[in-house]
Enzyme design. Sequence first.
Site, short mmCIF file in Angstrom:
data_model
loop_
_atom_site.label_atom_id
_atom_site.label_comp_id
_atom_site.label_asym_id
_atom_site.label_seq_id
_atom_site.Cartn_x
_atom_site.Cartn_y
_atom_site.Cartn_z
N SER A 678 52.78 -43.58 1.31
CA SER A 678 51.72 -44.48 0.84
C SER A 678 51.33 -44.20 -0.61
O SER A 678 50.30 -44.67 -1.07
CB SER A 678 50.49 -44.34 1.73
N LYS A 721 41.19 -43.80 5.05
CA LYS A 721 41.30 -43.78 3.59
C LYS A 721 40.09 -44.47 2.94
O LYS A 721 39.59 -44.03 1.90
CB LYS A 721 42.59 -44.48 3.17
#
Length: 775
Positions: A678, A721
């Site tokens: 990511s 996140k």
Amino acid sequence: MAKKKITKQVPLLPLRGLLVFPTMVLHIDVGRERSIAALEQAMLDDNMVFLATQKDMSLEDPKRADLHKTGTLAYVKQMLKLPNGTIRVLVEGLERGQIKNYEEQDNFTMVEVTPFADEVERDAEQDALMRLLLEHFEHHSKNSKKVSNETYNTVADIEEPGRLADMVASHLSMKVATKQEVLETFDISKRLELLITRLHSEQEVAELEKRINLRVKKAMENTQKEFYLREQMKAIQSELGDKDGKSAEVVDLKKRIEEAEMPESTEKIALKELDRYEKLPSAAAESGIIRNYIEWLVTIPWSKSTEDRLDISYAEAVLNRDHDGLESVKERVLEYLAVQQMTNSLRGPILCLVGPPGVGKTSLAKSIAESLNRNFVRVSLGGVRDESEIRGHRRTYVGAMPGRIIQGMKKGGTINPVFLLDEIDKMSNDFRGDPSSAMLEVLDPEQNNSFSDHYIEETYDLSNVLFVATANDLGSIPGPLRDRMEVITIAGYTEIEKQMIAKNHLTPKQVSEHGLSKEQLAFKDEAFVSIVRYYTREAGVRGLERQIASICRKVTKQIVSKEKEQVIVGEKEVEAYLGKRKFRYGMAETENQIGVATGLAYTTVGGDTLQIEVSLSAGKGKLQLTGKLGDVMKESAQTALSFVRARAESLGIDPKFNETHDIHIHVPEGAVPKDGPSAGITIATALVSALTKRPIRREVGMTGEITLRGRVLPIGGIKEKTLSAHRAGLKTIILPIDNERDLEDIPETIRNEMTFKLVSQADEALEIALEGVNE
């Protein structure tokens, strides 16, 4: 023929039911007054007495006619007075003798005795008789349990025929009258013949007895045989002092087996093992093994269950009372209750709560049990690396036990508990097997109705159990096992949720545990805000609880030492008790910088922000990666570099930059391993910023993987996140457009405070993150 000797005058000691042969040494208990007086007189003279056996042993005061005239002249070796007044005498038989005259004294009788000594020399006939007698005695000793091999060997070493006959006679189970006949036989050859005849008769009787026993044994029916053996066992146990033996225990176990309501096949096995246990002696090693096995069978719940409380309103109240947030988990539990109430026949689901430490996974399982009115069982799987820990050990092994599943069911006491499999991601495997493979059967709704434990061996139904597993990292759970569970992700708590948890749950608990009252210690809301922002940085609330506990300890000390009577904790008091602030609230950069991009990462302890720095220096295109990066992140860096090189002209970058510059990509906090798919968009943004000298907006965070063509691919962990970005003070988050569906999982308060930019191409992300040309 025996030799006569000079007549001796010695005290008379009558014997009842006992006869002493010459050369015999044995103890005699003497209790009659006349016998005791005779012994005392013997001890005053030369320790000699004459032992004569009574014809009728029931007589207490025998006369001359009641005694055999032939007896044994004996030497008194030792006298010992017992506490009950009886005298124990150790005598040694010396020679045969006959009474010639009686002389009554005041309280005992003196007799005039003629001793007879056996001939020492022997002839050939006596040799033959001795050999024949030894053969018969050897055969008798082998068939009789009363004569040992040592006794036979001792007798076989005797050389004198008379002494041999007397020794054999002393070891035979004969009536006293028969022994008296042997004693009165002075002729050695006749004495040997008499004993040979007697032994021959004993052998014939023994053979006949053996044949009769065989016939009776064959004719005995099974029921009669069992009855006989049981009665014999009871008699033996009674003699040993075990009044009831195993009978009472066996009856109790049989009753418990019948009350356990096992399946019919299991009950048959239990009764069969109980029958084996009853027949085995208590000292046998297998007896304890069978006893433990039966005990496990009757202790495990086979039919006992608790009635589910299918009250959705009550369940919702319990879940809300114990936990703030966690809406998706609560919703799933309530859905299960609704379906159970509607169908009344739903197998227990297998839930897996995945999230960082301290977010309330274990306590949530307890609340589920309370809301359902079910028993709660917790089994920790952390560090389990042996398959036998799950399936149990086979009973052939020493110290065998059932596995943790069956042990947990015993602890739960019902067939439908809430069973918590804690830390299921911490299981590992080695040469002893793979426990995660054993868990496949436990957690498969299609199989766990016939779970097989190696120790129990019989199938056990786990289909009514509500299994709840917890894990920190879903990636470390094997795929087949993960497929059998319904995964519910608990990302962590927002700042507001943490403050509510601290206020409603943690503080009352810690105040009570430290012996304080609400009047002695109170917290202001600003105190909770300060602790959450400046003294903890976590997804869960364990660190928050520790900080509150620390304040409680310090306040308790002040109150005990009479420094203060009441404390109200505000922002200033927090800093006084906990020291200088440990964290800076809002980790975003204070100004826009070139070559520094803020990425968002997912870890096993929640989300986190990741600073990615890119530095250019004169060189020949060397790419250097530092910061303990994993293989995936290294590949992301290579992909990002290839993308930038391919789009150099459109991005306003010198196409030959790789020939004139070395590129160094660094992720700070190098001691912490970092990996995951990511970081591609973040690395690409930092590269473009460094090459174009365009600063990156400090309030922007980003996550997503890119392809060589610049497409932004979706990733996971959006909620975690986002929470980390909110903690760090970021205002704008760049996400892949395919992750738009994940925005629903983010708490509404966070969504209202942040801006989410959804992109499909890297160019879009660069336009959002980069400022205009730096002047």
